[in-house]
Structure formats: C-alpha cells, structure tokens
Motif scaffolding. Structure first.
Motif, PDB file in Angstrom:
ATOM      1  N   ILE A  25       0.853  -1.196   0.000  1.00  0.00           N
ATOM      2  CA  ILE A  25       0.000   0.000   0.000  1.00  0.00           C
ATOM      3  C   ILE A  25       0.885   1.241   0.000  1.00  0.00           C
ATOM      4  CG2 ILE A  25      -1.719   1.306   1.323  1.00  0.00           C
ATOM      5  CD1 ILE A  25      -2.597  -1.451   2.505  1.00  0.00           C
ATOM      6  N   ASP A  26       0.541   2.215  -0.823  1.00  0.00           N
ATOM      7  CA  ASP A  26       1.245   3.498  -0.866  1.00  0.00           C
ATOM      8  C   ASP A  26       0.676   4.389   0.228  1.00  0.00           C
ATOM      9  OD1 ASP A  26       2.371   5.961  -1.372  1.00  0.00           O
ATOM     10  OD2 ASP A  26       1.493   6.177  -3.366  1.00  0.00           O
ATOM     11  N   PRO A  27       1.398   4.599   1.338  1.00  0.00           N
ATOM     12  CA  PRO A  27       0.859   5.399   2.442  1.00  0.00           C
ATOM     13  C   PRO A  27       0.466   6.825   2.029  1.00  0.00           C
ATOM     14  CG  PRO A  27       2.859   4.278   3.133  1.00  0.00           C
ATOM     15  CD  PRO A  27       2.733   4.088   1.645  1.00  0.00           C
ATOM     16  N   ALA A  28       1.170   7.395   1.063  1.00  0.00           N
ATOM     17  CA  ALA A  28       0.865   8.763   0.626  1.00  0.00           C
ATOM     18  C   ALA A  28      -0.482   8.860  -0.089  1.00  0.00           C
ATOM     19  CB  ALA A  28       1.976   9.290  -0.277  1.00  0.00           C
ATOM     20  N   SER A  29      -1.024   7.734  -0.528  1.00  0.00           N
ATOM     21  CA  SER A  29      -2.306   7.749  -1.238  1.00  0.00           C
ATOM     22  C   SER A  29      -3.505   7.660  -0.298  1.00  0.00           C
ATOM     23  CB  SER A  29      -2.366   6.587  -2.237  1.00  0.00           C
ATOM     24  OG  SER A  29      -2.550   5.340  -1.563  1.00  0.00           O
ATOM     25  N   LEU A  42      -8.991  13.422   5.517  1.00  0.00           N
ATOM     26  CA  LEU A  42      -7.679  13.562   6.144  1.00  0.00           C
ATOM     27  C   LEU A  42      -6.646  12.672   5.472  1.00  0.00           C
ATOM     28  CD1 LEU A  42      -8.642  13.349   9.918  1.00  0.00           C
ATOM     29  CD2 LEU A  42      -7.809  15.355   8.717  1.00  0.00           C
ATOM     30  N   THR A  43      -5.390  13.097   5.548  1.00  0.00           N
ATOM     31  CA  THR A  43      -4.267  12.263   5.129  1.00  0.00           C
ATOM     32  C   THR A  43      -3.492  11.870   6.386  1.00  0.00           C
ATOM     33  OG1 THR A  43      -2.863  14.197   4.798  1.00  0.00           O
ATOM     34  CG2 THR A  43      -4.047  13.366   2.878  1.00  0.00           C
ATOM     35  N   PRO A  44      -2.859  10.703   6.384  1.00  0.00           N
ATOM     36  CA  PRO A  44      -2.108  10.290   7.576  1.00  0.00           C
ATOM     37  C   PRO A  44      -0.841  11.118   7.735  1.00  0.00           C
ATOM     38  CG  PRO A  44      -1.780   8.712   5.811  1.00  0.00           C
ATOM     39  CD  PRO A  44      -2.799   9.700   5.324  1.00  0.00           C
ATOM     40  N   ASN A  45      -0.312  11.100   8.957  1.00  0.00           N
ATOM     41  CA  ASN A  45       0.965  11.751   9.206  1.00  0.00           C
ATOM     42  C   ASN A  45       2.047  10.972   8.456  1.00  0.00           C
ATOM     43  OD1 ASN A  45       2.369  13.850  10.831  1.00  0.00           O
ATOM     44  ND2 ASN A  45       3.542  12.049  11.452  1.00  0.00           N
ATOM     45  N   ASP A  79       1.291  -5.763   8.366  1.00  0.00           N
ATOM     46  CA  ASP A  79       0.198  -4.805   8.346  1.00  0.00           C
ATOM     47  C   ASP A  79       0.797  -3.426   8.080  1.00  0.00           C
ATOM     48  OD1 ASP A  79      -1.477  -6.927   9.380  1.00  0.00           O
ATOM     49  OD2 ASP A  79      -0.653  -6.488  11.358  1.00  0.00           O
ATOM     50  N   LEU A  80      -0.015  -2.508   7.573  1.00  0.00           N
ATOM     51  CA  LEU A  80       0.413  -1.124   7.430  1.00  0.00           C
ATOM     52  C   LEU A  80      -0.228  -0.338   8.557  1.00  0.00           C
ATOM     53  CD1 LEU A  80       1.897   1.124   5.906  1.00  0.00           C
ATOM     54  CD2 LEU A  80      -0.222   1.493   4.620  1.00  0.00           C
ATOM     55  N   VAL A  81       0.615   0.215   9.437  1.00  0.00           N
ATOM     56  CA  VAL A  81       0.143   1.009  10.572  1.00  0.00           C
ATOM     57  C   VAL A  81       0.424   2.473  10.256  1.00  0.00           C
ATOM     58  CG1 VAL A  81       0.355   1.430  13.055  1.00  0.00           C
ATOM     59  CG2 VAL A  81       0.654  -0.899  12.147  1.00  0.00           C
ATOM     60  N   PHE A  82      -0.615   3.291  10.338  1.00  0.00           N
ATOM     61  CA  PHE A  82      -0.484   4.719  10.035  1.00  0.00           C
ATOM     62  C   PHE A  82      -1.329   5.492  11.022  1.00  0.00           C
ATOM     63  CE2 PHE A  82      -3.533   2.533   7.480  1.00  0.00           C
ATOM     64  CZ  PHE A  82      -4.673   3.330   7.459  1.00  0.00           C
ATOM     65  N   GLN A  83      -1.013   6.781  11.184  1.00  0.00           N
ATOM     66  CA  GLN A  83      -1.656   7.543  12.239  1.00  0.00           C
ATOM     67  C   GLN A  83      -2.152   8.897  11.756  1.00  0.00           C
ATOM     68  OE1 GLN A  83       0.161   7.161  16.071  1.00  0.00           O
ATOM     69  NE2 GLN A  83       1.422   5.456  15.382  1.00  0.00           N
ATOM     70  N   PHE A  84      -3.222   9.337  12.422  1.00  0.00           N
ATOM     71  CA  PHE A  84      -3.831  10.633  12.133  1.00  0.00           C
ATOM     72  C   PHE A  84      -3.814  11.481  13.396  1.00  0.00           C
ATOM     73  CE2 PHE A  84      -5.685   7.696   9.131  1.00  0.00           C
ATOM     74  CZ  PHE A  84      -5.659   8.403   7.949  1.00  0.00           C
ATOM     75  N   SER A  85      -3.675  12.773  13.224  1.00  0.00           N
ATOM     76  CA  SER A  85      -3.723  13.710  14.337  1.00  0.00           C
ATOM     77  C   SER A  85      -5.107  13.667  14.980  1.00  0.00           C
ATOM     78  CB  SER A  85      -3.433  15.121  13.817  1.00  0.00           C
ATOM     79  OG  SER A  85      -3.948  16.098  14.683  1.00  0.00           O
ATOM     80  N   VAL A  86      -5.138  13.537  16.317  1.00  0.00           N
ATOM     81  CA  VAL A  86      -6.404  13.547  17.052  1.00  0.00           C
ATOM     82  C   VAL A  86      -7.129  14.870  16.833  1.00  0.00           C
ATOM     83  CG1 VAL A  86      -7.402  13.579  19.377  1.00  0.00           C
ATOM     84  CG2 VAL A  86      -5.696  11.853  18.781  1.00  0.00           C
TER      85      VAL A  86
END
Length: 133
Positions: A25-29, A42-45, A79-86
């Motif tokens: 998976i392309d995290p930037a997408s 939203l986009t992930p950090n 797995d792909l782990v990604f995060q978003f600002s609360v």
C-alpha cells in the motif's frame, strides 16, 4: 474507542493476509473520511514530527459485524500502521461523543490498484481512553 481528547495521534492498521501484502500500500495515497459523507478528508501523518507509517505485524483481521472487535494481536502477516492527528480527526471528521462512526480509508497499492477499507470507532466523552475499536 475514540475519546476526542489529547493532542497526539490515533493509530489505524490495514491488516495483511495470505495473498494480501499490506506493505504494497502506498501510504501517501491514503485518505480517511466518514462513510456517511459528513465532514472532510484527512491524510495520515507521513513526516516527522510525529509517527510515520510503518509496515509491521501488529494486528489480526477481524471477521464479524462492522463495529465488533477482538483483542487478537500479531498473526504473522505484515500490516500497514499509520496515524492521524487527534485534533484533525475531531475537527475535520466532525466527531462528537455518543455512538459509533463508520470510517473509510481509500488509497492505492504501489501498482496503482485502488483499495478501500472500512471500520468504525466508538466516540466517547473525555473520560475514556483513546483506543480503536
């Protein structure tokens, strides 16, 4: 569960499985939105400061009702782990206490294949602990 408190980041994981390498998976997408169309996108950090996406064996897929959950951990697949600002989640996704909200993540594999996954979070008041359902 999402309490809407804190200044940090809220983690999501797209789980891998046999024949489905989440590392492709392309995290930037990736784009996070509410499935009901309310709020924005939203986009992930992706850069420091803050946690960047990582490929690691962090979770197991859940098979069951959309807002169900389990506590199973690693299963041997990346797995792909990604995060978003609360803060961004609260404002952009219009999250407020009381009930479950279905979220959608759309993106692309590195070869251009589109992907879409859904999950839900339970939005609680400020006394709970932030944790994905």
């Amino acid at each position: 569960k999402f309490t809407g408190v804190g200044q940090g980041y809220f983690a999501f994981a797209i789980t891998g499985a046999p024949g489905a390498d989440a590392g492709q998976i392309d995290p930037a997408s990736l784009r996070l939105s509410r499935a009901d169309g309310a709020g924005g996108v939203l986009t992930p950090n992706l850069v420091s400061p803050g946690p960047r996406p990582v490929v690691q064996d962090a979770a197991s897929p859940f098979v069951g009702p959309l807002c169900g959950c389990h506590s199973a951990g690693a299963d041997g697949y990346n797995d792909l782990v990604f995060q978003f600002s609360v803060t961004a989640m609260k404002s952009t996704l219009s999250l407020s206490a009381g009930g479950d909200v279905t979220l959608r993540v759309r993106g692309m594999l590195r070869d251009g294949t589109p992907i879409e996954v859904t999950d839900c979070v339970s939005v609680e008041g400020p006394k709970g602990k932030e944790q994905k359902k």
